[in-house]
Write an enzyme that holds these catalytic residues in place. Structure first.
Site, short mmCIF file in Angstrom:
data_model
loop_
_atom_site.label_atom_id
_atom_site.label_comp_id
_atom_site.label_asym_id
_atom_site.label_seq_id
_atom_site.Cartn_x
_atom_site.Cartn_y
_atom_site.Cartn_z
N CYS B 158 -45.88 6.13 -3.30
CA CYS B 158 -46.33 5.58 -4.60
C CYS B 158 -46.95 4.20 -4.52
CB CYS B 158 -45.16 5.58 -5.56
SG CYS B 158 -44.38 7.19 -5.66
N HIS B 291 -43.81 -1.90 -11.89
CA HIS B 291 -43.89 -0.51 -11.43
C HIS B 291 -43.26 0.38 -12.51
CE1 HIS B 291 -44.39 2.78 -8.74
NE2 HIS B 291 -43.11 2.96 -8.52
N HIS B 326 -46.96 8.67 -14.05
CA HIS B 326 -46.97 8.09 -12.71
C HIS B 326 -48.01 8.86 -11.90
CE1 HIS B 326 -46.00 6.47 -8.96
NE2 HIS B 326 -44.68 6.50 -8.99
#
Lengths: 351, 397, 83
Positions: B158, B291, B326
């Site tokens: 990620c 995040h 995401h």
């Protein structure tokens, strides 16, 4: 700052490196696939983490630890890994489960371990390295791009020593899948790859090779890494690209004692290397893919050979492509590409 | 003194818009893109909302200017759309490609096609076997945009596309490139939806980062790219400068493959090293695009790490994942674009769906759109599996 | 109960890849996680899959795993109660 190769650790189809018998005899494979000779992983990895690991992770982590041992280094300042395909076995396992069980009740472990950076992450945990951790995944240029990153970071003084390596695994299922798009020479041993270079295809390989690069030269140093470059395409042909690359290191082709080429016995690719015969007519030309097979990060295997040649001052007979005698081996160049894309040049010297 | 690095172009495609303007419009109008996936063929479509781009591959191909019938994965199509916007934004579509490179990120590459052909290979789909590997989407983008020198791909879960920005910046700092397109792309895939589902970290409702009752993330898809240029390369085109890339860093939690450590060591190191590199102090940071995935683990450790670094002076912060979901390999670059938009427009985008602060570490994000805030420096975080933690700082020029 | 415990131990060895161990190595009432067998959060997720696959018991909240998977005994009790 200069950049030295101070340690190497490798798991390859020719066995592990370092070992005193490495390349004494060539391991022969004639199934179209060259698989690694696996070491006893238990000697390197604790049983609790080991029980879940795929071959990809086991190979990667173990070769990295072998490399640190070889460099007498406990902990790298940074970790860089390279892989073109990533964790093939775990990815396939998760795809299998997903297909068979219609997206229900899937085991998380293969998914967790399917990320391309899983080897780099595992090494960080094992060595307690909290610093820079990167994974390059650009096909057959992956390793050189990782190597360049490490080189720049040591050269600039940002890091003192960096662990950098390339890992690739080939599974039965992936090999079968690859057969749909590329031809592979089955039934021809890797020892006869060059005799069969008038037909399509080559032999698949796998392996994991790690290097510890350092700004400090020591008694165990193999070689000095001088420069490297990757070019996706060659705007003015290979000759010009090679000459330009060497010129940027203030060298000419005559300065190069050994040239390691990514020749793989595939009639559709090997002609690309033809120009090197003329350009490096006094150099010792050599190849390596009959020893490790064709895989995305096989240039890490080539760098292992180059570093070992410079340290041992000896070119193994089984890699020579011509009979040119070299008195004092000072400079080695590695050049490889795939289907005229992702050309890479790596230059190193004795230290 | 190392050369300065400027951002001269941005491009983004996500569930809230097909270009920068559409994304910005959605961000300030609080329009999120989370809902039932209609194009991804999964048994979970009724239960797991996603940030899907509501277009077929054919429509995306048209948007990308690609002929139908080529072997572009959805990942490559999204990437090309955003990369082209970035390069056009920088005014470099027809010139300046000489010493231009590309560093692209992706986590699953052409998986969106691989999972369809898996065990079902036909002459029509076999080309997609080749487009599976991560490097393929990068090459497709490079070919389409006429980039032929340094072409590189990074994959670190990620945090991938912050790392591709860092990597490209490094190439400029070392005088190996004058210009570089950096960013990332990832399409929704059954593989990732089921993967995160098997980890039991997908929220069946809309994700609620930093909220007490948060219960996981929503996946999304998209791509985002930035054009980075050296000081010299941008001479004569100074009007193209959007901001300066002043700090970046990657660190590793070295704790667990998926879980982050209790004190958020990796996140703390990434942020503090990025700050150190930029020469800025904590007081200089005006906004943090966190995040903030909405998982129990991430948000808590990120909050702890932010508190460790900023003490009682935590600047306004928000997660934009309630808008886009995401987007994995694209998320760092997407949120970099959003950070730059915040910088340019003096706004802070709200952290949608937030109601109550976490018990263990009660930090309250920005919950309403803030306008006319002076933003000089923005910090953006991306943290990934394998403890791979990255932070980046953009500064007004 | 005895049979269930034996079966559970065999299943744990298999799904968690504890190749080097025998069922005798797992004490029925000893903790499975941390100090016990050294299992972690991923193992807990694997055990949740096991519970649903083999026993048809769905565990929606992974946090509940902590108590259910404390030991083989607690797992067996949970299964008996919920089947």
């Amino acid at each position: 700052m200069s950049v030295y190769i101070n340690g190497i650790g490798a798991i390859t189809p020719q066995g592990c490196f370092p070992s005193k018998d490495f390349l004494k005899e060539m391991n022969i494979f004639d199934t179209g696939r060259m698989t690694v000779v696996e070491p006893p992983y238990r000697d390197f990895i604790k049983p609790v983490p080991l029980r879940r690991m795929s071959k990809f992770i086991k190979m990667g982590l173990t070769s990295a630890l072998m490399c640190l041992n070889n460099a007498k280094n406990q902990k790298p300042d940074a970790i860089i890994t390279a892989t073109g395909l990533g964790a093939v076995e775990d990815t396939d396992k998760f795809l299998d489960n997903l297909t068979d069980d219609n997206e229900n009740l899937l085991n998380p472990t293969p998914f967790i371990q399917s990320t391309h950076n899983v080897v780099a992450a595992r090494i960080a945990i094992e060595t307690g390295c909290h610093d820079y951790n990167m994974t390059f995944v650009h096909k057959n240029a992956s390793f050189e791009q990782g190597l360049l990153d490490a080189y720049l970071k040591i050269n600039s003084g940002e890091y003192e020593n960096i662990l950098v390596g390339g890992t690739e695994e080939i599974t039965e299922a992936n090999y079968e899948l690859k057969k749909n798009v590329e031809f592979w020479k089955e039934g021809i041993g890797n020892d006869r790859l060059l005799e069969n270079n008038t037909t399509k295809g080559t032999i698949v390989g796998e392996g994991s090779v790690f290097f510890n690069l350092s700004q400090v030269k020591d008694s165990g140093s193999y070689a000095e890494l001088k420069s490297m470059k990757t070019l996706y395409k060659l705007p003015f042909g290979l000759n010009r690209a090679l000459v330009d690359f060497l010129a940027s290191a203030r060298l000419t082709p005559e300065d190069i004692d050994v040239v390691l080429l990514g020749i793989n016995g595939n009639v559709e690719e090997d002609f690309i290397y033809d120009t090197t015969n003329e350009l490096f007519k006094n150099s010792s030309l050599a190849w390596y893919k009959h020893l490790c097979g064709e895989y995305e990060t096989s240039s890490a295997f080539a760098l292992l050979l180059a570093a070992d040649i410079l340290k041992s001052k000896n070119i193994p007979e089984i890699i020579k492509l011509n009979d040119n005698k070299i008195e004092d081996i000072k400079n080695v160049l590695i050049y490889q590409q795939r289907f005229n894309r992702n050309h890479s040049f790596t230059f190193l010297s004795k230290c | 003194m190392p050369p300065k690095i400027y951002v001269t172009g941005i491009g983004v495609v996500s569930a809230i818009g097909l270009n920068v303007a559409e994304n910005f419009n959605s961000l300030i109008k609080l329009n999120h893109g989370i809902g039932k996936p209609e194009y991804l063929d999964t048994v979970h479509s009724d239960t797991l909302p996603c940030g899907e781009i509501k277009m077929t591959n054919l429509e995306l191909a048209r948007l990308a200017g690609i002929k139908i019938g080529t072997d572009f994965s959805r990942t490559a199509l999204l990437g090309l759309i955003a990369a082209r916007e970035a390069i056009e934004n920088a005014g470099l579509m027809n010139s300046g490609k000489n010493n231009m490179g590309i560093v692209s990120a992706t986590t699953v590459g052409g998986m969106d096609r691989t999972e369809l052909l898996y065990r079902n290979i036909t002459p029509e789909n076999r080309n997609f076997i080749i487009s599976h590997v991560c490097g393929d989407s990068t090459e497709k983008i490079a070919d389409s945009l006429g980039i032929s020198g340094f072409v590189s791909t990074i994959s670190t879960a990620c945090s991938s596309s912050i790392n591709s920005i860092m990597s490209g910046a490094g190439m400029i700092k070392n005088n190996l490139l004058d210009r570089v397109i950096v960013g990332g792309t990832d399409a929704l895939a059954k593989f990732t939806v089921n993967g995160f589902n098997s980890l039991m970290i997908l929220d069946k409702n809309h994700n609620r980062p930093f909220d007490r009752n948060r219960n996981g993330l929503n996946l999304g898809e998209g791509a985002a790219y930035l054009v980075l240029e050296s000081e010299d390369a941008v001479k004569g085109r100074e009007d193209k400068i959007l901001c300066e890339l002043t700090g970046y860093s990657n660190a590793n939690d070295a704790f667990h493959q998926t879980a982050s450590s209790e004190n958020g060591e990796g996140a703390y190191l990434a942020m503090s090293k990025a700050l150190e590199k930029s020469g800025l102090t904590i007081e200089d940071i005006d906004y943090i695009n966190v995040h903030g995935t909405g998982t129990l683990n991430n948000d808590l450790t990120e909050a702890i790490a932010i508190s460790r670094l900023f003490g009682n002076n935590i600047p306004p912060f928000s997660s934009t994942k309630p808008y886009t979901g995401h987007t994995l390999g694209a998320v760092g670059a997407t949120e970099s674009v959003f950070s730059i938009l915040a910088l340019q427009n003096s706004v802070v985008f709200p952290n949608l769906n937030f109601k109550e602060p976490m018990e263990e570490k009660p930090l309250t994000p920005v919950t309403e759109l803030m306008r006319n805030v002076e933003i000089r420096n923005v910090l953006s975080n991306s943290f990934g599996f394998g403890g791979n933690d990255s932070s980046i700082i953009f500064s007004a020029v | 109960m005895e049979d269930l415990i034996k079966k559970l131990k065999e299943e744990i060895l298999e799904v968690l890849n504890l190749e080097d161990m025998d069922i005798e190595d797992i004490e029925t009432e000893a903790p499975l996680f941390n100090d016990g067998l050294g299992l972690d959060s991923i193992d807990a997720l694997e055990l949740i899959v096991l519970m649903e696959k083999e026993y048809g018991i769905k565990i929606d909240d992974p946090k509940k795993g902590k108590d259910i998977f404390y030991s083989v005994k607690t797992m067996a009790d949970f299964i008996t109660k919920n089947q």
